[in-house]
Design a protein around this motif. Sequence first.
Motif, PDB file in Angstrom:
ATOM      1  N   SER A 101       2.201  -5.369  -7.257  1.00  0.00           N
ATOM      2  CA  SER A 101       1.895  -5.964  -8.557  1.00  0.00           C
ATOM      3  C   SER A 101       2.888  -7.037  -9.015  1.00  0.00           C
ATOM      4  N   ALA A 102       3.969  -7.237  -8.291  1.00  0.00           N
ATOM      5  CA  ALA A 102       4.971  -8.229  -8.702  1.00  0.00           C
ATOM      6  C   ALA A 102       4.428  -9.653  -8.576  1.00  0.00           C
ATOM      7  N   HIS A 103       4.980 -10.529  -9.369  1.00  0.00           N
ATOM      8  CA  HIS A 103       4.610 -11.939  -9.366  1.00  0.00           C
ATOM      9  C   HIS A 103       4.683 -12.532  -7.955  1.00  0.00           C
ATOM     10  N   GLU A 104       5.692 -12.106  -7.181  1.00  0.00           N
ATOM     11  CA  GLU A 104       5.890 -12.641  -5.836  1.00  0.00           C
ATOM     12  C   GLU A 104       4.697 -12.351  -4.915  1.00  0.00           C
ATOM     13  N   CYS A 105       3.893 -11.334  -5.240  1.00  0.00           N
ATOM     14  CA  CYS A 105       2.767 -10.943  -4.378  1.00  0.00           C
ATOM     15  C   CYS A 105       1.449 -11.597  -4.782  1.00  0.00           C
ATOM     16  N   GLU A 106       1.436 -12.355  -5.869  1.00  0.00           N
ATOM     17  CA  GLU A 106       0.178 -12.944  -6.353  1.00  0.00           C
ATOM     18  C   GLU A 106      -0.484 -13.872  -5.338  1.00  0.00           C
ATOM     19  N   TRP A 108      -0.274 -13.507  -2.045  1.00  0.00           N
ATOM     20  CA  TRP A 108      -0.553 -12.806  -0.799  1.00  0.00           C
ATOM     21  C   TRP A 108      -2.046 -12.571  -0.669  1.00  0.00           C
ATOM     22  N   ARG A 109      -2.552 -12.756   0.526  1.00  0.00           N
ATOM     23  CA  ARG A 109      -3.983 -12.611   0.769  1.00  0.00           C
ATOM     24  C   ARG A 109      -4.228 -11.732   1.999  1.00  0.00           C
ATOM     25  N   LEU A 110      -5.338 -11.002   1.939  1.00  0.00           N
ATOM     26  CA  LEU A 110      -5.830 -10.314   3.126  1.00  0.00           C
ATOM     27  C   LEU A 110      -6.367 -11.379   4.069  1.00  0.00           C
ATOM     28  N   ASP A 111      -6.598 -11.016   5.313  1.00  0.00           N
ATOM     29  CA  ASP A 111      -7.039 -12.001   6.299  1.00  0.00           C
ATOM     30  C   ASP A 111      -8.401 -12.607   5.971  1.00  0.00           C
ATOM     31  N   ASP A 112      -9.184 -11.935   5.121  1.00  0.00           N
ATOM     32  CA  ASP A 112     -10.484 -12.506   4.726  1.00  0.00           C
ATOM     33  C   ASP A 112     -10.366 -13.418   3.507  1.00  0.00           C
ATOM     34  N   GLY A 113      -9.121 -13.631   3.018  1.00  0.00           N
ATOM     35  CA  GLY A 113      -8.881 -14.514   1.885  1.00  0.00           C
ATOM     36  C   GLY A 113      -8.849 -13.827   0.531  1.00  0.00           C
ATOM     37  N   SER A 114      -9.238 -12.565   0.463  1.00  0.00           N
ATOM     38  CA  SER A 114      -9.215 -11.847  -0.819  1.00  0.00           C
ATOM     39  C   SER A 114      -7.774 -11.458  -1.162  1.00  0.00           C
ATOM     40  N   PRO A 115      -7.474 -11.317  -2.456  1.00  0.00           N
ATOM     41  CA  PRO A 115      -6.100 -10.984  -2.848  1.00  0.00           C
ATOM     42  C   PRO A 115      -5.719  -9.561  -2.420  1.00  0.00           C
ATOM     43  N   VAL A 116      -4.441  -9.378  -2.160  1.00  0.00           N
ATOM     44  CA  VAL A 116      -3.922  -8.041  -1.870  1.00  0.00           C
ATOM     45  C   VAL A 116      -4.063  -7.219  -3.156  1.00  0.00           C
ATOM     46  N   PRO A 117      -4.564  -5.986  -3.081  1.00  0.00           N
ATOM     47  CA  PRO A 117      -4.701  -5.189  -4.305  1.00  0.00           C
ATOM     48  C   PRO A 117      -3.326  -4.887  -4.900  1.00  0.00           C
ATOM     49  N   PRO A 118      -3.252  -4.696  -6.212  1.00  0.00           N
ATOM     50  CA  PRO A 118      -1.958  -4.425  -6.830  1.00  0.00           C
ATOM     51  C   PRO A 118      -1.359  -3.089  -6.407  1.00  0.00           C
ATOM     52  N   ARG A 119      -2.204  -2.165  -5.918  1.00  0.00           N
ATOM     53  CA  ARG A 119      -1.725  -0.849  -5.518  1.00  0.00           C
ATOM     54  C   ARG A 119      -2.585  -0.360  -4.347  1.00  0.00           C
ATOM     55  N   LYS A 120      -1.918   0.115  -3.298  1.00  0.00           N
ATOM     56  CA  LYS A 120      -2.630   0.608  -2.124  1.00  0.00           C
ATOM     57  C   LYS A 120      -2.047   1.964  -1.735  1.00  0.00           C
ATOM     58  N   SER A 121      -2.890   3.000  -1.770  1.00  0.00           N
ATOM     59  CA  SER A 121      -2.440   4.363  -1.473  1.00  0.00           C
ATOM     60  C   SER A 121      -2.333   4.610   0.024  1.00  0.00           C
ATOM     61  N   PHE A 122      -1.374   5.467   0.399  1.00  0.00           N
ATOM     62  CA  PHE A 122      -1.278   5.935   1.769  1.00  0.00           C
ATOM     63  C   PHE A 122      -2.359   6.980   1.995  1.00  0.00           C
ATOM     64  N   GLU A 123      -2.939   6.989   3.171  1.00  0.00           N
ATOM     65  CA  GLU A 123      -3.896   8.013   3.569  1.00  0.00           C
ATOM     66  C   GLU A 123      -3.156   9.062   4.393  1.00  0.00           C
ATOM     67  N   ALA A 124      -3.598  10.305   4.277  1.00  0.00           N
ATOM     68  CA  ALA A 124      -3.009  11.421   5.037  1.00  0.00           C
ATOM     69  C   ALA A 124      -1.491  11.451   4.881  1.00  0.00           C
ATOM     70  N   ALA A 125      -1.010  11.235   3.660  1.00  0.00           N
ATOM     71  CA  ALA A 125       0.435  11.233   3.403  1.00  0.00           C
ATOM     72  C   ALA A 125       0.985  12.651   3.491  1.00  0.00           C
ATOM     73  N   SER A 126       2.151  12.775   4.126  1.00  0.00           N
ATOM     74  CA  SER A 126       2.836  14.068   4.194  1.00  0.00           C
ATOM     75  C   SER A 126       4.327  13.820   4.331  1.00  0.00           C
ATOM     76  N   TYR A 127       5.106  14.803   3.899  1.00  0.00           N
ATOM     77  CA  TYR A 127       6.556  14.700   3.983  1.00  0.00           C
ATOM     78  C   TYR A 127       7.112  16.020   4.483  1.00  0.00           C
TER      79      TYR A 127
END
Length: 149
Positions: A101-106, A108-127
């Motif tokens: 969500s930082a200004h520096e990421c505005e 940034w684009r996915l390879d299809d040209g769409s913007p990177v989402p402000p938040r992306k969750s990890f899948e199958a996260a474990s610690y």
Amino acid sequence: FVVVTEEGIGRCFFYPFLTREEAEHEFSLRRGNLILSRVVFAYDSGTLIEIASHGPPLPHNTIRRAAKRLALWGKVFVQNGTIGQSSIHFLSDSSAYVDFSAHECESWRLDDGSPVPPRKSFEAASYDPEGRVFRGSISWAPATFCGCQ
């Protein structure tokens, strides 16, 4: 290295240090307080090593249990000192996300040209607190990000 204290019943506080010398110095400063129970630990290849303990011995087992957990949840790891510039946020031992969500990421684009989402969750996260290993993956499907899906 970390000095762990019990300051009130069951209230453990962690004081991390880069070097053994810094940890032992802090430990010795607190040593004058005979009421405050504390233990200094080192980690070597994921193994917890107790270096010294002081103060009333009854809380030492509580401190040892707390040190073994060294919980990951509630922690944020930042890049370039900026939250939201690919910072990783741990909500629990099984829930984490990357914050873009930082200004520096505005720009940034996915390879299809769409913007990177402000938040992306990890899948199958474990610690694994004993091994201090976090596992998780991020899927950008159906798009890709820097060639990764």
